[in-house]
Design a protein around this motif. Structure first.
Motif, PDB file in Angstrom:
ATOM      1  N   GLN A 605     -14.409 -43.168 -43.763  1.00 39.08           N
ATOM      2  CA  GLN A 605     -13.360 -43.104 -44.786  1.00 39.08           C
ATOM      3  C   GLN A 605     -13.244 -41.702 -45.386  1.00 39.08           C
ATOM      4  N   TYR A 606     -14.204 -40.826 -45.077  1.00 40.20           N
ATOM      5  CA  TYR A 606     -14.176 -39.473 -45.649  1.00 40.20           C
ATOM      6  C   TYR A 606     -13.459 -38.510 -44.713  1.00 40.20           C
ATOM      7  N   PHE A 607     -12.995 -37.414 -45.304  1.00 44.52           N
ATOM      8  CA  PHE A 607     -12.361 -36.366 -44.500  1.00 44.52           C
ATOM      9  C   PHE A 607     -13.442 -35.553 -43.799  1.00 44.52           C
ATOM     10  N   SER A 608     -13.064 -34.957 -42.674  1.00 42.33           N
ATOM     11  CA  SER A 608     -13.971 -34.008 -42.023  1.00 42.33           C
ATOM     12  C   SER A 608     -14.079 -32.780 -42.914  1.00 42.33           C
ATOM     13  N   PRO A 609     -15.187 -32.101 -42.996  1.00 42.29           N
ATOM     14  CA  PRO A 609     -16.398 -32.338 -42.221  1.00 42.29           C
ATOM     15  C   PRO A 609     -17.344 -33.370 -42.841  1.00 42.29           C
ATOM     16  N   TRP A 610     -16.961 -33.982 -43.964  1.00 39.79           N
ATOM     17  CA  TRP A 610     -17.918 -34.898 -44.598  1.00 39.79           C
ATOM     18  C   TRP A 610     -18.267 -36.076 -43.708  1.00 39.79           C
ATOM     19  N   ARG A 611     -17.252 -36.608 -43.013  1.00 41.82           N
ATOM     20  CA  ARG A 611     -17.556 -37.813 -42.224  1.00 41.82           C
ATOM     21  C   ARG A 611     -18.630 -37.509 -41.176  1.00 41.82           C
ATOM     22  N   GLU A 612     -18.598 -36.305 -40.624  1.00 43.27           N
ATOM     23  CA  GLU A 612     -19.619 -35.945 -39.637  1.00 43.27           C
ATOM     24  C   GLU A 612     -20.947 -35.628 -40.341  1.00 43.27           C
ATOM     25  N   LEU A 613     -20.851 -34.888 -41.450  1.00 41.46           N
ATOM     26  CA  LEU A 613     -22.093 -34.515 -42.159  1.00 41.46           C
ATOM     27  C   LEU A 613     -22.805 -35.753 -42.708  1.00 41.46           C
ATOM     28  N   PHE A 614     -22.040 -36.647 -43.302  1.00 41.92           N
ATOM     29  CA  PHE A 614     -22.645 -37.867 -43.851  1.00 41.92           C
ATOM     30  C   PHE A 614     -23.218 -38.756 -42.739  1.00 41.92           C
ATOM     31  N   ASP A 615     -22.682 -38.623 -41.554  1.00 43.73           N
ATOM     32  CA  ASP A 615     -22.998 -39.574 -40.480  1.00 43.73           C
ATOM     33  C   ASP A 615     -24.413 -39.447 -39.926  1.00 43.73           C
ATOM     34  N   SER A 616     -25.021 -38.285 -40.107  1.00 43.64           N
ATOM     35  CA  SER A 616     -26.356 -38.115 -39.542  1.00 43.64           C
ATOM     36  C   SER A 616     -27.374 -37.863 -40.659  1.00 43.64           C
ATOM     37  N   PRO A 617     -28.515 -38.522 -40.594  1.00 42.57           N
ATOM     38  CA  PRO A 617     -29.548 -38.290 -41.621  1.00 42.57           C
ATOM     39  C   PRO A 617     -29.995 -36.828 -41.655  1.00 42.57           C
ATOM     40  N   GLU A 618     -29.805 -36.124 -40.543  1.00 43.05           N
ATOM     41  CA  GLU A 618     -30.235 -34.720 -40.483  1.00 43.05           C
ATOM     42  C   GLU A 618     -29.308 -33.814 -41.288  1.00 43.05           C
ATOM     43  N   THR A 619     -28.026 -34.186 -41.365  1.00 40.68           N
ATOM     44  CA  THR A 619     -27.065 -33.311 -42.060  1.00 40.68           C
ATOM     45  C   THR A 619     -26.563 -33.900 -43.373  1.00 40.68           C
ATOM     46  N   CYS A 620     -26.839 -35.156 -43.613  1.00 38.30           N
ATOM     47  CA  CYS A 620     -26.384 -35.788 -44.856  1.00 38.30           C
ATOM     48  C   CYS A 620     -27.132 -35.143 -46.030  1.00 38.30           C
ATOM     49  N   LEU A 626     -29.979 -42.267 -48.786  1.00 29.13           N
ATOM     50  CA  LEU A 626     -30.170 -43.717 -48.664  1.00 29.13           C
ATOM     51  C   LEU A 626     -28.900 -44.497 -48.994  1.00 29.13           C
ATOM     52  N   TRP A 627     -27.891 -43.789 -49.432  1.00 23.49           N
ATOM     53  CA  TRP A 627     -26.554 -44.394 -49.588  1.00 23.49           C
ATOM     54  C   TRP A 627     -25.941 -44.627 -48.204  1.00 23.49           C
ATOM     55  N   PHE A 628     -26.181 -43.640 -47.316  1.00 24.37           N
ATOM     56  CA  PHE A 628     -25.518 -43.687 -46.011  1.00 24.37           C
ATOM     57  C   PHE A 628     -26.430 -44.111 -44.862  1.00 24.37           C
ATOM     58  N   HIS A 629     -27.735 -44.142 -45.094  1.00 29.79           N
ATOM     59  CA  HIS A 629     -28.616 -44.388 -43.944  1.00 29.79           C
ATOM     60  C   HIS A 629     -29.782 -45.296 -44.280  1.00 29.79           C
ATOM     61  N   HIS A 630     -30.180 -46.051 -43.287  1.00 28.78           N
ATOM     62  CA  HIS A 630     -31.435 -46.791 -43.371  1.00 28.78           C
ATOM     63  C   HIS A 630     -32.468 -45.900 -42.683  1.00 28.78           C
ATOM     64  N   VAL A 631     -33.393 -45.371 -43.473  1.00 32.81           N
ATOM     65  CA  VAL A 631     -34.234 -44.276 -42.985  1.00 32.81           C
ATOM     66  C   VAL A 631     -35.695 -44.728 -42.898  1.00 32.81           C
ATOM     67  N   PRO A 632     -36.376 -44.422 -41.795  1.00 34.06           N
ATOM     68  CA  PRO A 632     -37.787 -44.824 -41.666  1.00 34.06           C
ATOM     69  C   PRO A 632     -38.659 -44.190 -42.754  1.00 34.06           C
ATOM     70  N   TRP A 633     -39.665 -44.920 -43.148  1.00 31.67           N
ATOM     71  CA  TRP A 633     -40.535 -44.450 -44.236  1.00 31.67           C
ATOM     72  C   TRP A 633     -41.174 -43.097 -43.910  1.00 31.67           C
ATOM     73  N   ASP A 634     -41.422 -42.840 -42.632  1.00 28.48           N
ATOM     74  CA  ASP A 634     -42.101 -41.573 -42.309  1.00 28.48           C
ATOM     75  C   ASP A 634     -41.136 -40.496 -41.792  1.00 28.48           C
ATOM     76  N   PHE A 635     -39.858 -40.682 -42.030  1.00 28.86           N
ATOM     77  CA  PHE A 635     -38.850 -39.665 -41.697  1.00 28.86           C
ATOM     78  C   PHE A 635     -39.224 -38.357 -42.413  1.00 28.86           C
ATOM     79  N   THR A 636     -39.082 -37.246 -41.689  1.00 28.50           N
ATOM     80  CA  THR A 636     -39.448 -35.960 -42.310  1.00 28.50           C
ATOM     81  C   THR A 636     -38.280 -35.378 -43.103  1.00 28.50           C
TER      82      THR A 636
END
Ligand code: GCW
Length: 716
Positions: A605-620, A626-636
């Motif tokens: 629902q977001y405009f680019s580049p947010w939709r891409e940035l939000f989409d990955s835990p690495e770039t969000c 935790l709004w956008f991702h279910h993240v493993p407890w030991d994620f770095t």
């Protein structure tokens, strides 16, 4: 002398010494807000002002001009500690002139071309020299600009600025700057934490509480120009003739302060039957079997009702509507769209210049499994279908006034519909009136967020003010934190949020720092170190709240319904999307709501580049992780910590900040008014205790899933 008399004398000496030291005189009960006008204690500043301000004139005879005269009189007398005559005509002695640009007394004194862009509400304040004499001139195109300009001049003096720099030109960037009261007709206030409603419906229209005037004055001083008097969960009774009469009395009081009255309406008002809303029985006030917006009888009913209102209140502002939301009736009950519902009301209001503010706070679970997506899903397809006098009014975030949310993606996505921004001043989810949380930094975070709706430079503020999209009208609303508590807002520092809302609604480019600075100087002290300490405390308070409540994108894990303390385990609400577990989704793998393109897809629902940035835990951005991702407890995380360690660190950082706020305030004893000191100290100690409860209960609860020891860098 008897012992008790000696004690009394000592106490009295103590009291007078205190009065001496605090410019605001007696124990400050907060009633005067930021308009205390205590005599300036800095003698150099006082002397410079006094030398130049001896006689003032406010030309014009309207009720607004009388208000300006009184305000100037009161302000100057207080600040300068001497009587400054404020007359209605300019004489050879006048050195402060407040006059519309058309006034002859200004002949040649100001450059009128500077006024051309100022509209009805803007003002110009200048210091000029004529025939060897210095003068201060406040001018505007219309008298409302003079009122705002007078408050602007008083603020300049209240904050001790140098007269040599007096050259202010200011106009509001947003046209409709409204408070929304969630006040019920029985005197209770939904999500209100400062006593009961200010509106004494039982006493109106006969009895006019003096507080109505003080309310209007306070709002005018910060540029608010409209007020919705009643709760969006509206009772149809507000439209009965006897209530219109009561409302008209308030409108008459507010009018000379530039404040127009609006009402929240219940979509089922025209029906004759009783109906139920969330357990409350409501009755329509009409005689119709339906409130279908396409039924000619219903359309006629609203037209008649609207005419009845305008007969009594010729400058009535319009209707705010919560429809098909949280059990409230609406057009969808008749298979009609939000646009069809809004347009029916718009048609009734249009002949009088009234407007509809149709709320986008809808979250029908049948529309999408993810609550955060629903307003966008429902409203974007309606773009282009609304009448020109309809605003769609949306909250800043997609869920509900959380301590932190990403932006509501609706902004910028409905280019043909003016969107009105709804902020919440009352701290429903941010510690009620118990926690000191200065909200300007939060609002600035949203306002400055670049949506990229029209490419780079499309901040929310520039969408709302009509710069990015060619809106024909612009508006912003703040859900009020005011009640009948003596100090208006419960917590003394919550006054700063009312103040900041008004200042930002007028000019969203002001910084949180500058607004805090003004408020502190106007409300508490001019002492440089003390100002700096308090400002620092305010500026960090919101991030502290996010940290001890819902860090890293967590949200809506508050106590059921009450929304004060933590209840991360809450799981048995009437709706799934009211539970906490729906939002945090903690399990043995990790935590967070997967709204990525592989999950609920809300990122799309977001405009680019947010939709891409939000989409990955690495770039969000981690603040939304935790709004956008279910993240493993030991994620770095970027810090090198694991997610679990990072969550723990944020909770501890939150409580650490509150601890340091307590220390800061404790050290300020003697530097601020003693009554305010005690009041704030009391609330801070509650906040300190509660922040620790938030931290410990959330960490203990989440630990049940992470199965890891609670991490704290200082703990053994
Ligand atoms: O935040 C929720 C509140 C409700 C409120 C609703 C709304 C007025 O918990 O109390 O109702 O939002 O904004 O309509």
């Amino acid at each position: 002398m008897q012992f008790s008399r000696i004690v009394v004398v000592i106490l009295m000496i103590g009291f007078f010494c205190e009065c001496e030291r605090f410019s605001h005189g007696q124990a400050d009960d907060g009633y005067e807000l930021w308009m205390k006008y205590g005599t300036i204690q800095d003698t150099a500043v006082l002397d410079s002002y006094s030398a130049e301000i001896r006689a003032a004139a406010v030309t014009g005879q309207s009720p607004t001009c009388s208000i300006i005269r009184d305000e100037l009189h009161r302000g100057l007398a207080g600040l300068l500690g001497k009587v400054v005559e404020v007359s209605d005509s300019v004489t050879g002695q006048t050195d402060v002139i407040v006059a519309c640009c058309s006034c002859k007394a200004l002949g040649g004194l100001v450059d009128k071309t500077r006024l051309e862009t100022l509209g009805e509400e803007g003002y110009l304040i200048q210091r000029i020299e004529k025939a060897g004499r210095r003068m201060i001139v406040v001018t505007a195109n219309e008298e409302m600009g003079l009122l705002y300009g007078t408050f602007g001049l008083l603020r300049f003096l209240q904050t001790g600025k140098n007269l040599n720099n007096l050259n202010l030109i200011s106009r509001p960037r947003i046209h409709y700057r409204l408070l929304n009261h969630w006040d019920n007709l029985d005197g209770t206030v939904e999500r209100g934490y400062a006593g009961k409603s200010l509106w004494k419906w039982k006493e109106l229209p006969e009895k006019k509480d003096s507080r109505y005037t003080d309310y209007a004055r306070a709002n005018a001083s910060i540029g608010i120009n409209g007020t919705v008097l009643n709760n969006v969960n509206a009772n149809p009774v507000i439209l009965k003739p006897e209530y219109i009469e009561k409302v008209s009395v308030l409108a008459d009081i507010f009018r000379p302060y530039g404040i127009r009255v609006f009402l929240s309406i219940n979509f089922s008002s025209p029906v004759s039957a009783d109906f139920e809303i969330n357990g409350n029985r409501r009755a329509g006030i009409g005689d119709l079997p339906t409130s279908d917006p396409m039924d000619p009888r219903v359309r006629a009913w609203w037209k008649n009702k609207t005419r009845e209102i305008y007969d009594r209140i010729p400058d009535f502002g319009g209707f705010l509507v919560k429809a098909n939301s949280e059990g409230m009736p609406g057009p969808q009950d008749y298979d009609r769209s939000h646009a069809e519902g809004a347009n029916m009301l718009a048609e009734a209001l249009a002949p009088y210049g009234g407007l509809v503010m149709w709320r986008a706070f809808v979250y029908n679970a049948e529309v999408d499994a993810d609550r955060a997506k629903r307003a966008y899903c429902e409203f974007v397809p309606l773009d282009g279908q609304f009448e020109p006098n309809v605003f769609v009014q949306s909250k800043n975030g997609p869920v509900d006034f959380q301590p932190r949310e990403p932006i509501q993606p609706l902004f910028g996505a409905m280019p043909q519909t003016p969107l009105m921004l709804e902020l919440q001043i009352t701290q429903e989810y941010l510690g009620h009136s118990k926690h000191l949380v200065y909200l300007a930094p939060m609002w600035k975070e949203y306002l400055e967020f670049d949506t990229y709706a029209g490419g780079k430079g499309s901040s929310l503020a520039r969408i709302v003010d009509g710069t990015v999209l060619p809106y024909t009208m612009t508006g912003i609303a703040g859900v009020s934190n005011i009640g009948n508590d003596r100090n208006w807002t419960g917590h003394f520092f919550a006054q700063a949020n009312w103040f900041a809302f008004g200042r930002l609604a007028w000019d969203h480019t002001l910084t949180s720092e500058a607004i805090a600075d003004d408020w502190i100087r106007m409300s508490l002290t001019w002492q440089e170190n003390t100002v700096a300490e308090i400002r620092n405390m305010m500026l960090h308070s919101r991030e502290a709240c996010v940290n001890y409540m819902t860090p890293l994108g967590l949200h809506h894990i508050m106590q059921a319904d009450f929304h004060y303390g933590p209840q991360p385990g809450y799981s048995d609400a009437p709706r799934r999307d009211w539970t906490s577990v729906y939002y945090h989704r903690a399990d043995s793998v990790g935590i967070g709501f997967d709204r990525s393109s592989a999950g609920s897809g809300a990122v799309k629902q977001y405009f680019s580049p947010w939709r891409e940035l939000f989409d990955s835990p690495e770039t969000c951005p981690e603040k939304y992780l935790l709004w956008f991702h279910h993240v493993p407890w030991d994620f770095t995380m970027r810090s090198g910590h694991t997610l679990w360690e990072e969550i723990c660190s944020h909770y501890f950082a939150g409580t650490d900040t509150v601890d340091s706020m307590v220390d800061t305030w404790t050290a300020l004893e003697g530097q601020v008014n003693p009554a305010v000191f005690r009041h704030v100290a009391g609330r801070l100690s509650i906040q300190q205790k509660d922040a620790a409860i938030w931290r410990d209960s959330c960490l203990n609860y989440f630990q049940g899933f992470s199965n890891k020891a609670i991490y704290h860098e200082y703990s053994p």
